[in-house]
Motif scaffolding. Structure first.
Motif, PDB file in Angstrom:
ATOM      1  N   CYS A  80       0.820  -1.222   0.000  1.00  0.00           N
ATOM      2  CA  CYS A  80       0.000   0.000   0.000  1.00  0.00           C
ATOM      3  C   CYS A  80       0.853   1.271   0.000  1.00  0.00           C
ATOM      4  O   CYS A  80       0.509   2.255  -0.655  1.00  0.00           O
ATOM      5  CB  CYS A  80      -0.925   0.013   1.213  1.00  0.00           C
ATOM      6  N   ASN A  81       1.930   1.276   0.780  1.00  0.00           N
ATOM      7  CA  ASN A  81       2.813   2.448   0.876  1.00  0.00           C
ATOM      8  C   ASN A  81       2.014   3.732   1.130  1.00  0.00           C
ATOM      9  O   ASN A  81       2.282   4.775   0.533  1.00  0.00           O
ATOM     10  CB  ASN A  81       3.647   2.593  -0.407  1.00  0.00           C
ATOM     11  N   PHE A  82       1.062   3.618   2.016  1.00  0.00           N
ATOM     12  CA  PHE A  82       0.120   4.722   2.242  1.00  0.00           C
ATOM     13  C   PHE A  82       0.727   5.869   3.046  1.00  0.00           C
ATOM     14  O   PHE A  82       0.452   7.046   2.784  1.00  0.00           O
ATOM     15  CB  PHE A  82      -1.124   4.190   2.958  1.00  0.00           C
ATOM     16  N   LYS A  83       1.579   5.540   4.006  1.00  0.00           N
ATOM     17  CA  LYS A  83       2.040   6.518   4.985  1.00  0.00           C
ATOM     18  C   LYS A  83       2.636   7.763   4.340  1.00  0.00           C
ATOM     19  O   LYS A  83       2.300   8.891   4.721  1.00  0.00           O
ATOM     20  CB  LYS A  83       3.070   5.862   5.921  1.00  0.00           C
ATOM     21  N   ASN A  84       3.515   7.589   3.368  1.00  0.00           N
ATOM     22  CA  ASN A  84       4.200   8.731   2.758  1.00  0.00           C
ATOM     23  C   ASN A  84       3.539   9.220   1.470  1.00  0.00           C
ATOM     24  O   ASN A  84       4.095  10.063   0.769  1.00  0.00           O
ATOM     25  CB  ASN A  84       5.659   8.360   2.466  1.00  0.00           C
ATOM     26  N   ASN A  85       2.371   8.674   1.186  1.00  0.00           N
ATOM     27  CA  ASN A  85       1.722   9.002  -0.085  1.00  0.00           C
ATOM     28  C   ASN A  85       0.249   9.376   0.078  1.00  0.00           C
ATOM     29  O   ASN A  85      -0.561   9.158  -0.826  1.00  0.00           O
ATOM     30  CB  ASN A  85       1.848   7.810  -1.043  1.00  0.00           C
ATOM     31  N   LYS A  86      -0.077   9.965   1.209  1.00  0.00           N
ATOM     32  CA  LYS A  86      -1.481  10.310   1.476  1.00  0.00           C
ATOM     33  C   LYS A  86      -2.036  11.275   0.433  1.00  0.00           C
ATOM     34  O   LYS A  86      -3.190  11.149   0.004  1.00  0.00           O
ATOM     35  CB  LYS A  86      -1.605  10.923   2.879  1.00  0.00           C
ATOM     36  N   ILE A  87      -1.230  12.238   0.031  1.00  0.00           N
ATOM     37  CA  ILE A  87      -1.698  13.232  -0.935  1.00  0.00           C
ATOM     38  C   ILE A  87      -2.047  12.560  -2.261  1.00  0.00           C
ATOM     39  O   ILE A  87      -3.080  12.864  -2.877  1.00  0.00           O
ATOM     40  CB  ILE A  87      -0.643  14.329  -1.145  1.00  0.00           C
ATOM     41  N   LEU A  88      -1.208  11.632  -2.693  1.00  0.00           N
ATOM     42  CA  LEU A  88      -1.463  10.979  -3.971  1.00  0.00           C
ATOM     43  C   LEU A  88      -2.652  10.027  -3.893  1.00  0.00           C
ATOM     44  O   LEU A  88      -3.378   9.853  -4.882  1.00  0.00           O
ATOM     45  CB  LEU A  88      -0.213  10.251  -4.447  1.00  0.00           C
ATOM     46  N   TYR A  89      -2.871   9.418  -2.759  1.00  0.00           N
ATOM     47  CA  TYR A  89      -4.084   8.620  -2.575  1.00  0.00           C
ATOM     48  C   TYR A  89      -5.319   9.523  -2.669  1.00  0.00           C
ATOM     49  O   TYR A  89      -6.328   9.156  -3.282  1.00  0.00           O
ATOM     50  CB  TYR A  89      -4.066   7.899  -1.226  1.00  0.00           C
ATOM     51  N   LEU A  90      -5.226  10.708  -2.070  1.00  0.00           N
ATOM     52  CA  LEU A  90      -6.350  11.651  -2.131  1.00  0.00           C
ATOM     53  C   LEU A  90      -6.590  12.124  -3.564  1.00  0.00           C
ATOM     54  O   LEU A  90      -7.736  12.202  -4.021  1.00  0.00           O
ATOM     55  CB  LEU A  90      -6.075  12.846  -1.218  1.00  0.00           C
ATOM     56  N   ILE A  91      -5.503  12.435  -4.275  1.00  0.00           N
ATOM     57  CA  ILE A  91      -5.627  12.835  -5.682  1.00  0.00           C
ATOM     58  C   ILE A  91      -6.271  11.712  -6.490  1.00  0.00           C
ATOM     59  O   ILE A  91      -7.156  11.948  -7.323  1.00  0.00           O
ATOM     60  CB  ILE A  91      -4.240  13.191  -6.262  1.00  0.00           C
TER      61      ILE A  91
END
Length: 298
Positions: A80-91
């Motif tokens: 998932c690599n969510f922690k450092n990529n919250k902005i891109l998940y939101l985009i």
């Protein structure tokens, strides 16, 4: 054979197989008497066997190549690599709904778009939307596991220029769609999107999908994860398709090239701007790390 040659060989194998599987599916439907596509319900999950073969076969191919062809499963893009990529998940979650809203507003203002079936009501639409999110999420796990987690991942290993990667992925991805456009997709569905013939629709779609590929590839390069792209693709299918298929939004035929929610010039330009902006984010380390730190505060 070194790793680079193995990667090149497997990309060629994958490309040939993925471009043939839809035609094999059509042949299966012909032999089993299922090749009647005009009445297939796009949102109802009534796909014939041939469409399922078309959808699933590339994933099976990638699994075989990873397991037995030397590609392996290391760093396959499923974390998932969510922690450092919250902005891109939101985009990824917002890009298609936001662009769709912008295009609809512009279309309504210029009378290129009108609401023609509001009697269905917002409650019914959102009910269908949430159902579609579930269905399309499952479908797009199959699709994005192929085009991002495998093909994009493998092409990135070859250290090609960004432009070559965009063009190769976009072309192969859309070439896989060729039997879908030419056979599986009904004429009425094409006309709801753009008032052109099948071949013209395919050629226009080649440009559109290549533009989408910029955005998808850049998000994958930064996140190293397939999941934001599963989310983005899910929102594209779930938000746009019900608006068109239920007749809630009607595009004036003489302005469809501008305002078509899927392949119109205006949304395509907006998606290209998003993709190139993310590329700028990726290639400007200072901007990227500052933005990442901001995202980690939330």
């Amino acid at each position: 054979m070194n790793n680079t040659n193995i990667t090149k060989r497997n990309i060629i194998i994958f490309t040939i197989f993925s471009t043939l599987c839809g035609w094999i599916g059509y042949l299966v439907d012909k032999l089993t008497g299922q090749a009647h596509y005009e009445n297939i319900g796009t949102m109802a999950g009534e796909e014939p066997l041939g469409m399922l073969i078309w959808l699933v076969s590339p994933l099976i191919c990638t699994m075989v190549l990873r397991t037995f062809g030397g590609d392996g499963w290391k760093n396959a893009g499923f974390a998932c690599n969510f922690k450092n990529n919250k902005i891109l998940y939101l985009i990824s979650f917002l890009v298609y709904p936001v662009v769709t809203i912008i295009v609809i507003l512009l279309g309504v203002i210029t009378k290129g778009i009108r609401f023609s079936n509001m009697s269905i009501g917002l409650t019914a639409y959102f009910g269908i939307l949430f159902t579609q999110i579930t269905i399309q999420f499952i479908k797009n796990i199959f699709e994005e596991s192929v085009w991002r987690a495998y093909l994009t991942n493998q092409l990135l290993k070859l250290k090609l220029s960004d432009l070559k990667i965009y063009l190769l992925i976009g072309f192969i991805w859309w070439l896989w769609h060729l039997p879908y456009i030419m056979i599986f997709l009904s004429e009425s569905e094409i006309q709801n999107i753009l008032p052109v013939g099948r071949l013209a629709f395919f050629l226009i779609g080649t440009i559109v999908v290549t533009v989408w590929t910029v955005m998808y590839t850049e998000i994958f390069q930064i996140t190293k994860s397939v999941w934001p792209l599963v989310i983005a693709h899910t929102m594209e299918d779930a938000v746009i398709n019900p608006l068109l298929l239920l007749g809630i939004v009607s595009i004036e035929k003489n302005q469809a090239f501008l305002f078509s929610l899927s392949v119109g010039l205006i949304p395509t330009i907006l998606y290209l701007i998003v993709g190139l902006s993310i590329r700028k984010w990726r290639t400007n380390p200072k901007f990227f790390y500052q933005s990442a730190k901001i995202g980690n505060r939330f």
